[in-house]
Design a protein around this motif. Structure first.
Motif, PDB file in Angstrom:
ATOM      1  N   LYS A 386       0.862  -1.084  -0.021  1.00  0.00           N
ATOM      2  CA  LYS A 386      -0.004  -0.122  -0.102  1.00  0.00           C
ATOM      3  C   LYS A 386       1.000   1.255  -0.005  1.00  0.00           C
ATOM      4  CE  LYS A 386      -4.691   1.090   1.548  1.00  0.00           C
ATOM      5  NZ  LYS A 386      -5.761   1.001   2.304  1.00  0.00           N
ATOM      6  N   GLU A 387       2.032   1.291   0.502  1.00  0.00           N
ATOM      7  CA  GLU A 387       2.918   2.414   0.722  1.00  0.00           C
ATOM      8  C   GLU A 387       3.783   2.880  -0.851  1.00  0.00           C
ATOM      9  OE1 GLU A 387       6.172   2.001   3.362  1.00  0.00           O
ATOM     10  OE2 GLU A 387       4.795   1.225   5.017  1.00  0.00           O
ATOM     11  N   LEU A 388       3.611   1.632  -1.683  1.00  0.00           N
ATOM     12  CA  LEU A 388       3.881   2.103  -2.869  1.00  0.00           C
ATOM     13  C   LEU A 388       2.600   2.483  -4.081  1.00  0.00           C
ATOM     14  CD1 LEU A 388       6.602  -0.883  -3.493  1.00  0.00           C
ATOM     15  CD2 LEU A 388       6.869   1.400  -3.018  1.00  0.00           C
ATOM     16  N   VAL A 389       1.629   1.542  -3.901  1.00  0.00           N
ATOM     17  CA  VAL A 389       0.677   1.839  -4.803  1.00  0.00           C
ATOM     18  C   VAL A 389      -0.531   2.459  -4.268  1.00  0.00           C
ATOM     19  CG1 VAL A 389       1.478  -0.028  -6.287  1.00  0.00           C
ATOM     20  CG2 VAL A 389      -0.170  -0.557  -4.731  1.00  0.00           C
ATOM     21  N   GLY A 390      -0.691   2.610  -2.915  1.00  0.00           N
ATOM     22  CA  GLY A 390      -1.662   3.469  -2.536  1.00  0.00           C
ATOM     23  C   GLY A 390      -3.094   2.896  -2.653  1.00  0.00           C
ATOM     24  N   LYS A 391      -3.997   3.545  -3.239  1.00  0.00           N
ATOM     25  CA  LYS A 391      -5.504   3.064  -3.704  1.00  0.00           C
ATOM     26  C   LYS A 391      -5.511   2.061  -4.564  1.00  0.00           C
ATOM     27  CE  LYS A 391      -6.900   6.919  -6.681  1.00  0.00           C
ATOM     28  NZ  LYS A 391      -7.936   7.717  -6.983  1.00  0.00           N
ATOM     29  N   TYR A 392      -4.466   2.179  -5.498  1.00  0.00           N
ATOM     30  CA  TYR A 392      -4.361   0.968  -6.601  1.00  0.00           C
ATOM     31  C   TYR A 392      -3.809  -0.437  -6.263  1.00  0.00           C
ATOM     32  CZ  TYR A 392      -4.875   5.394  -9.330  1.00  0.00           C
ATOM     33  OH  TYR A 392      -5.534   6.533 -10.033  1.00  0.00           O
ATOM     34  N   LYS A 393      -4.013  -0.545  -4.906  1.00  0.00           N
ATOM     35  CA  LYS A 393      -3.468  -1.936  -4.353  1.00  0.00           C
ATOM     36  C   LYS A 393      -4.384  -3.077  -4.946  1.00  0.00           C
ATOM     37  CE  LYS A 393      -3.468  -4.431   0.035  1.00  0.00           C
ATOM     38  NZ  LYS A 393      -4.543  -5.423  -0.379  1.00  0.00           N
ATOM     39  N   ALA A 394      -3.966  -4.238  -5.326  1.00  0.00           N
ATOM     40  CA  ALA A 394      -4.472  -5.321  -6.030  1.00  0.00           C
ATOM     41  C   ALA A 394      -5.950  -5.562  -5.423  1.00  0.00           C
ATOM     42  CB  ALA A 394      -3.740  -6.590  -6.123  1.00  0.00           C
ATOM     43  N   SER A 395      -6.770  -5.788  -6.163  1.00  0.00           N
ATOM     44  CA  SER A 395      -8.011  -6.388  -5.523  1.00  0.00           C
ATOM     45  C   SER A 395      -8.111  -7.757  -5.481  1.00  0.00           C
ATOM     46  CB  SER A 395      -9.073  -5.898  -6.869  1.00  0.00           C
ATOM     47  OG  SER A 395      -9.037  -6.853  -7.869  1.00  0.00           O
ATOM     48  N   LEU A 396      -9.332  -8.195  -4.698  1.00  0.00           N
ATOM     49  CA  LEU A 396      -9.118  -9.509  -4.436  1.00  0.00           C
ATOM     50  C   LEU A 396      -9.124 -10.445  -5.623  1.00  0.00           C
ATOM     51  CD1 LEU A 396      -9.781 -11.925  -2.194  1.00  0.00           C
ATOM     52  CD2 LEU A 396     -12.424 -11.585  -2.901  1.00  0.00           C
ATOM     53  N   TRP A 397     -10.077 -10.198  -6.706  1.00  0.00           N
ATOM     54  CA  TRP A 397      -9.941 -10.916  -7.897  1.00  0.00           C
ATOM     55  C   TRP A 397      -8.520 -10.879  -8.522  1.00  0.00           C
ATOM     56  CZ3 TRP A 397     -13.245 -14.616  -8.441  1.00  0.00           C
ATOM     57  CH2 TRP A 397     -14.546 -14.178  -7.743  1.00  0.00           C
TER      58      TRP A 397
END
Length: 425
Positions: A386-397
């Motif tokens: 999350k520190e690197l990609v913020g809100k673009y963190k991988a989704s469950l799928w």
């Protein structure tokens, strides 16, 4: 006059559509080369459509990985190996292993690709100049030197958009050639349906074929180079949607073109009990079934596949090294020109020694699978930070897709080890 300008604008629209497709064209260039075509022909002629499920899974996972690597690059501005080195605990070691593993696999492929392409050009020359019959070795070697020389000269021009345009031409010819061939020679629909049910041919070489399939379709080079090509295209975080479409389109086209090759080989040769061990065996076996036109088309497609792969294969080592060092690729640098020159010389090994390029090709595809688990686990760790990609963190799928791809790559790597032990045993 009006109809001419309408025609021109129509072709301009088509060209704009293909060029808008972008970095995905490199994915197709990397993935479908003579190695891939060889694997598909050998599989289609030997096992029919039995391995279609492996191709489908490989393409699905390829699409997921292309999307994830592209997404990470656009969100963070970092390229793959540079990010591995910077953010992962064993990142430096992992990155060096990946550079060595992928470069080794791609340079091995390069030898086979150049050997096969030069042989195909020789066969085409032979039709028009029968007098060169007794000079096969010399002609193949001269053709190989000329082809690799032209490719090296093109690299000196060194601009992303220029590389992209050349690849668009080769990939378009290749795709159309194979798909049109399919309309002339095709397998039964029931065989296609059965091919989607997972099974491994219980014969000698079956494991090798499955590993080669994945090695050629889920090529680590395709994902690792994606961030640099996405940046080369000039895309930013505003192009996330475009990047996603590009990855999906590339994966779909790889499946359609590869499945077409397998289907042509299956439809024409499998039921005749004529397994192919050399691409040039296609000349004798395909012509009576499909006629000269289909044969010429298929040859043209295979040659375009070879030429579209030589380019990315020459680029891979300097791309990975630049990625590791700084995350920036300078195609005008001395380092770039020296490494690509070495790759060109390496490519001439098969033509110089007159070796059978087919075995070299399938072996090199198998070697490609061993780097895959590292490449997948690396991006899983980065895209979930999350520190690197913020809100673009991988989704469950996306995580389910990536973890499934990781397990699939581990199974295939194990399969590859068994295949190599059988081959050298």
């Amino acid at each position: 006059m009006e109809s001419i300008s309408t025609k021109k604008s129509f072709f301009k629209k088509i060209l704009a559509l293909i060029l808008a497709f972008g970095p995905g064209i490199f994915a197709i260039g990397y993935t479908i080369g003579t190695g891939s075509v060889t694997s598909m022909i050998v599989a289609g002629s030997t096992y029919g459509m039995q391995l279609l499920w492996v191709l489908l899974l490989s393409c699905v996972f390829s699409g997921i990985l292309m999307f994830t690597y592209g997404q990470y690059a656009l969100v963070t501005g970092e390229t793959a190996l540079y990010a591995f080195k910077k953010h992962l605990k064993w990142g430096k070691t992992i990155a060096i292993l990946i550079v060595l593993g992928v470069s080794f696999g791609q340079w091995n492929s390069l030898m086979g690709i150049l050997g096969i392409s030069a042989n195909i050009i020789y066969e085409i020359f032979l039709i028009y100049f029968p007098q060169i019959q007794g000079y096969k070795y010399e002609t193949v070697l001269i053709v190989a030197i000329v082809v690799i020389g032209i490719m090296y000269a093109l690299l000196w021009v060194g601009k992303y958009t220029f590389f992209e345009k050349i690849l668009v031409v080769f990939v378009t010819i290749m795709g159309l050639s194979f798909i049109i061939s399919l309309f002339m020679v095709y397998p039964l629909p029931i065989e296609v349906a059965k091919g989607l049910i997972p099974s491994i041919p219980q014969v000698k070489g079956g494991n090798m074929m499955v590993a080669a399939f994945v090695g050629t379709t889920m090529a680590a080079a395709t994902f690792l180079s994606r961030p640099l090509f996405v940046k080369g295209k000039g895309w930013s975080i505003n192009n996330l949607n475009q990047q996603k479409k590009d990855a999906i389109t590339a994966a779909c086209l790889v499946f359609i073109i590869s499945a077409s090759v397998m289907a042509v080989a299956s439809g024409a040769l499998f039921h005749q009990g004529q397994p192919v061990t050399k691409v040039l065996d296609m000349v004798n076996t395909l012509e009576p079934v499909a006629g000269k036109f289909a044969l010429t088309l298929f040859f043209f497609g295979t040659l375009s596949a070879g030429l579209s792969s030589i380019f990315p294969c020459l680029l891979i080592a300097p791309i990975l090294l630049a990625d590791y060092q700084s995350g920036e690729l300078d195609t005008t640098s001395k380092q770039f020109k020296i490494i690509t020159a070495l790759a060109c010389l390496f490519a001439l090994i098969v033509p110089i020694f007159g070796a059978n390029p087919i075995e070299m090709q399938i072996l090199s595809q198998v070697f490609n699978v061993f780097v895959l688990p590292l490449v997948i686990i690396g991006i899983i760790l980065l895209i979930n930070n999350k520190e690197l990609v913020g809100k673009y963190k991988a989704s469950l799928w996306l995580n389910i897709g990536l973890i499934t791809a990781f397990f699939f790559s581990c199974v295939i790597s194990y399969n590859g080890i068994i295949a190599l032990l059988d081959f050298f045993g």
